[in-house]
Each structure stands twice: as structure tokens, then as C-alpha cells.
Design a protein around this motif. Structure first.
Motif, PDB file in Angstrom:
ATOM      1  N   VAL A  85     -25.511  36.895 -24.824  1.00 32.61           N
ATOM      2  CA  VAL A  85     -25.060  37.215 -26.354  1.00 32.61           C
ATOM      3  C   VAL A  85     -26.008  38.266 -26.516  1.00 32.61           C
ATOM      4  O   VAL A  85     -27.299  38.649 -26.252  1.00 32.61           O
ATOM      5  N   LYS A  86     -25.196  39.232 -27.167  1.00 31.92           N
ATOM      6  CA  LYS A  86     -25.814  40.659 -27.880  1.00 31.92           C
ATOM      7  C   LYS A  86     -25.542  40.683 -29.209  1.00 31.92           C
ATOM      8  O   LYS A  86     -25.158  39.690 -29.863  1.00 31.92           O
ATOM      9  N   GLU A  87     -26.179  41.524 -29.858  1.00 32.62           N
ATOM     10  CA  GLU A  87     -26.226  41.751 -31.224  1.00 32.62           C
ATOM     11  C   GLU A  87     -24.706  41.400 -32.135  1.00 32.62           C
ATOM     12  O   GLU A  87     -24.632  40.703 -33.109  1.00 32.62           O
ATOM     13  N   LYS A  88     -23.893  42.309 -31.507  1.00 27.95           N
ATOM     14  CA  LYS A  88     -22.284  42.130 -32.019  1.00 27.95           C
ATOM     15  C   LYS A  88     -21.319  41.518 -30.819  1.00 27.95           C
ATOM     16  O   LYS A  88     -20.162  41.714 -31.455  1.00 27.95           O
ATOM     17  N   PHE A  89     -21.723  41.070 -29.826  1.00 30.44           N
ATOM     18  CA  PHE A  89     -20.829  40.755 -28.861  1.00 30.44           C
ATOM     19  C   PHE A  89     -21.224  39.439 -28.027  1.00 30.44           C
ATOM     20  O   PHE A  89     -22.555  39.274 -27.775  1.00 30.44           O
ATOM     21  N   LEU A  90     -20.299  38.476 -27.701  1.00 23.18           N
ATOM     22  CA  LEU A  90     -20.428  37.247 -26.916  1.00 23.18           C
ATOM     23  C   LEU A  90     -19.775  37.314 -25.524  1.00 23.18           C
ATOM     24  O   LEU A  90     -18.419  37.732 -25.727  1.00 23.18           O
ATOM     25  N   ASP A  91     -20.485  37.258 -24.491  1.00 18.54           N
ATOM     26  CA  ASP A  91     -19.645  37.244 -23.167  1.00 18.54           C
ATOM     27  C   ASP A  91     -19.908  36.150 -22.474  1.00 18.54           C
ATOM     28  O   ASP A  91     -21.182  35.642 -22.387  1.00 18.54           O
ATOM     29  N   LEU A  92     -18.841  35.458 -22.296  1.00 18.48           N
ATOM     30  CA  LEU A  92     -18.885  34.021 -21.424  1.00 18.48           C
ATOM     31  C   LEU A  92     -18.074  34.304 -20.406  1.00 18.48           C
ATOM     32  O   LEU A  92     -16.935  34.706 -20.136  1.00 18.48           O
ATOM     33  N   ARG A  93     -18.594  33.965 -18.941  1.00 18.27           N
ATOM     34  CA  ARG A  93     -17.849  33.851 -17.936  1.00 18.27           C
ATOM     35  C   ARG A  93     -18.156  32.617 -17.063  1.00 18.27           C
ATOM     36  O   ARG A  93     -19.344  31.978 -17.015  1.00 18.27           O
ATOM     37  N   THR A  94     -16.970  32.145 -16.689  1.00 17.75           N
ATOM     38  CA  THR A  94     -17.107  30.925 -15.494  1.00 17.75           C
ATOM     39  C   THR A  94     -16.088  31.187 -14.497  1.00 17.75           C
ATOM     40  O   THR A  94     -15.503  32.202 -14.484  1.00 17.75           O
ATOM     41  N   PRO A  95     -16.059  30.240 -13.364  1.00 19.41           N
ATOM     42  CA  PRO A  95     -15.341  30.646 -12.308  1.00 19.41           C
ATOM     43  C   PRO A  95     -13.624  30.615 -12.703  1.00 19.41           C
ATOM     44  O   PRO A  95     -12.913  31.298 -12.363  1.00 19.41           O
ATOM     45  N   LYS A  96     -13.198  29.843 -13.834  1.00 21.52           N
ATOM     46  CA  LYS A  96     -11.876  29.699 -14.282  1.00 21.52           C
ATOM     47  C   LYS A  96     -11.785  30.537 -15.596  1.00 21.52           C
ATOM     48  O   LYS A  96     -10.410  30.724 -15.760  1.00 21.52           O
ATOM     49  N   TYR A  97     -12.600  30.855 -16.210  1.00 21.45           N
ATOM     50  CA  TYR A  97     -12.381  31.389 -17.629  1.00 21.45           C
ATOM     51  C   TYR A  97     -13.489  32.530 -17.885  1.00 21.45           C
ATOM     52  O   TYR A  97     -14.392  32.770 -17.198  1.00 21.45           O
ATOM     53  N   LYS A  98     -12.783  33.748 -18.789  1.00 26.28           N
ATOM     54  CA  LYS A  98     -13.575  34.694 -19.115  1.00 26.28           C
ATOM     55  C   LYS A  98     -13.115  34.740 -20.786  1.00 26.28           C
ATOM     56  O   LYS A  98     -12.364  34.458 -21.237  1.00 26.28           O
ATOM     57  N   LEU A  99     -14.521  34.873 -21.544  1.00 22.27           N
ATOM     58  CA  LEU A  99     -14.399  35.342 -22.856  1.00 22.27           C
ATOM     59  C   LEU A  99     -15.259  36.325 -23.369  1.00 22.27           C
ATOM     60  O   LEU A  99     -16.338  36.242 -23.069  1.00 22.27           O
ATOM     61  N   GLY A 100     -14.704  37.331 -24.136  1.00 23.14           N
ATOM     62  CA  GLY A 100     -15.469  38.384 -24.484  1.00 23.14           C
ATOM     63  C   GLY A 100     -15.100  38.722 -26.114  1.00 23.14           C
ATOM     64  O   GLY A 100     -14.124  38.518 -26.490  1.00 23.14           O
ATOM     65  N   LEU A 101     -16.029  38.225 -26.848  1.00 26.13           N
ATOM     66  CA  LEU A 101     -15.705  38.232 -28.382  1.00 26.13           C
ATOM     67  C   LEU A 101     -16.808  39.211 -29.338  1.00 26.13           C
ATOM     68  O   LEU A 101     -17.948  39.402 -29.280  1.00 26.13           O
ATOM     69  N   HIS A 102     -15.845  40.073 -30.038  1.00 22.79           N
ATOM     70  CA  HIS A 102     -16.677  40.969 -30.917  1.00 22.79           C
ATOM     71  C   HIS A 102     -16.893  40.096 -32.037  1.00 22.79           C
ATOM     72  O   HIS A 102     -16.141  39.467 -32.655  1.00 22.79           O
ATOM     73  N   LEU A 103     -18.102  40.041 -32.304  1.00 25.91           N
ATOM     74  CA  LEU A 103     -18.434  38.958 -33.558  1.00 25.91           C
ATOM     75  C   LEU A 103     -18.380  39.621 -34.949  1.00 25.91           C
ATOM     76  O   LEU A 103     -18.434  40.785 -35.174  1.00 25.91           O
ATOM     77  N   PRO A 104     -18.168  38.663 -35.849  1.00 24.07           N
ATOM     78  CA  PRO A 104     -17.760  39.297 -37.228  1.00 24.07           C
ATOM     79  C   PRO A 104     -18.921  39.666 -37.943  1.00 24.07           C
ATOM     80  O   PRO A 104     -18.779  40.490 -38.860  1.00 24.07           O
ATOM     81  N   HIS A 105     -20.109  39.211 -37.511  1.00 24.53           N
ATOM     82  CA  HIS A 105     -21.212  39.622 -38.299  1.00 24.53           C
ATOM     83  C   HIS A 105     -22.590  39.961 -37.038  1.00 24.53           C
ATOM     84  O   HIS A 105     -22.495  38.997 -36.083  1.00 24.53           O
TER      85      HIS A 105
END
Length: 139
Positions: A85-105
Motif C-alpha cells: 500500500v502506497k499513499e495513492k496506490f494499492l498493489d495486491l499479488r497472489t499466485p492466481k490474481y493481481k490487482l492494482g488500484l489507484h485510490l480515490p483519496h
């Protein structure tokens, strides 16, 4: 001049077209799918807020203190989750999934909390919202 791509507006009431909206996260080299997720703004209220309105809080996002991100991770174990988790970005990784979210705040990354619920196969990440003028906001 090169030919321009036609607008992809589907409804005349749309205020922008799909090609004007940035994708949450695009990593074409990584074929893992993006899991389903939900973002929920959270606000702490007490009886003085609900019944009397004494604190001046309202239901707007400006009075919310936290952002809850619920991520569905079927067939995933907690130990397989890598979360950054960064100030404006959430990065999640698993063996099956990936998710990168630009946070609204912007959020306080160092004060974030995550909890994995095995029975629901869900990761909940609570992010405290960072406001540039927190001393003016009612908390």
C-alpha cells in the motif's frame, strides 16, 4: 493529421467516454485476472451525530475517515497474498490474481490494516484517508 478515433459514448447523458477514463491497472505482460473488489467509504458516528447532528458531520465523503477495500480471492490462502500500500496506490499479488488500484483519496499507508477471512475467501484492507486540510475537517 492522423484520423481520430470515434467517441465511444453509449448514452447522450454520459459526461465522458470510456476511452477518457483511466483503467485501474493494466499490466499486459501478466495474464493473471483481476479479482472482484468493492470500495466502501467509512465514517465514525455516534448518537450525537445520528440524533442531534452536534458534530457537524454529514454523509458526504469529506467527513469519512477510512476507505475499506473488500477483495474476493477464491482458492487463495492468506500466506500467498502479497500486499503493498502506497499513499495513492494499492498493489495486491497472489499466485492466481493481481490487482492494482489507484485510490480515490491519498491514505496513510503506514497505518493501514488488512485482515483475511478464510471462510469467505475475502481480504479486507482498511486505509485511513489523508486529507490535506485535516485540521479543518470534523473528526
Amino acid at each position: 493529421l492522423p484520423p481520430q478515433k470515434p467517441s465511444t459514448k453509449k448514452n447522450s447523458k454520459d459526461i465522458w467516454s470510456e476511452d477518457e477514463v483511466a483503467e485501474a491497472f493494466m499490466d499486459f505482460a501478466d495474464p493473471r485476472p483481476q479479482p472482484e473488489y468493492e470500495m466502501i467509504l467509512k465514517q465514525s458516528v455516534g448518537t450525537e451525530d445520528v440524533f442531534f447532528g452536534l458534530s457537524g458531520k454529514d454523509p458526504s465523503s469529506m467527513c469519512c475517515e477510512a476507505l475499506l477495500v473488500k477483495i474476493q480471492l477464491p482458492d487463495t490462502r492468506a500466506r500467498d497474498v502479497i500486499l503493498d500500500v502506497k499513499e495513492k496506490f494499492l498493489d495486491l499479488r497472489t499466485p492466481k490474481y493481481k490487482l492494482g488500484l489507484h485510490l480515490p483519496h491519498p491514505v496513510h499507508a503506514e497505518e493501514s490494516r488488512a485482515q483475511f477471512f478464510s471462510e469467505r475467501e475475502e481480504l479486507q484492507v482498511t486505509l485511513l484517508i489523508k486529507r490535506s486540510m485535516d485540521f479543518f475537517n470534523v473528526q
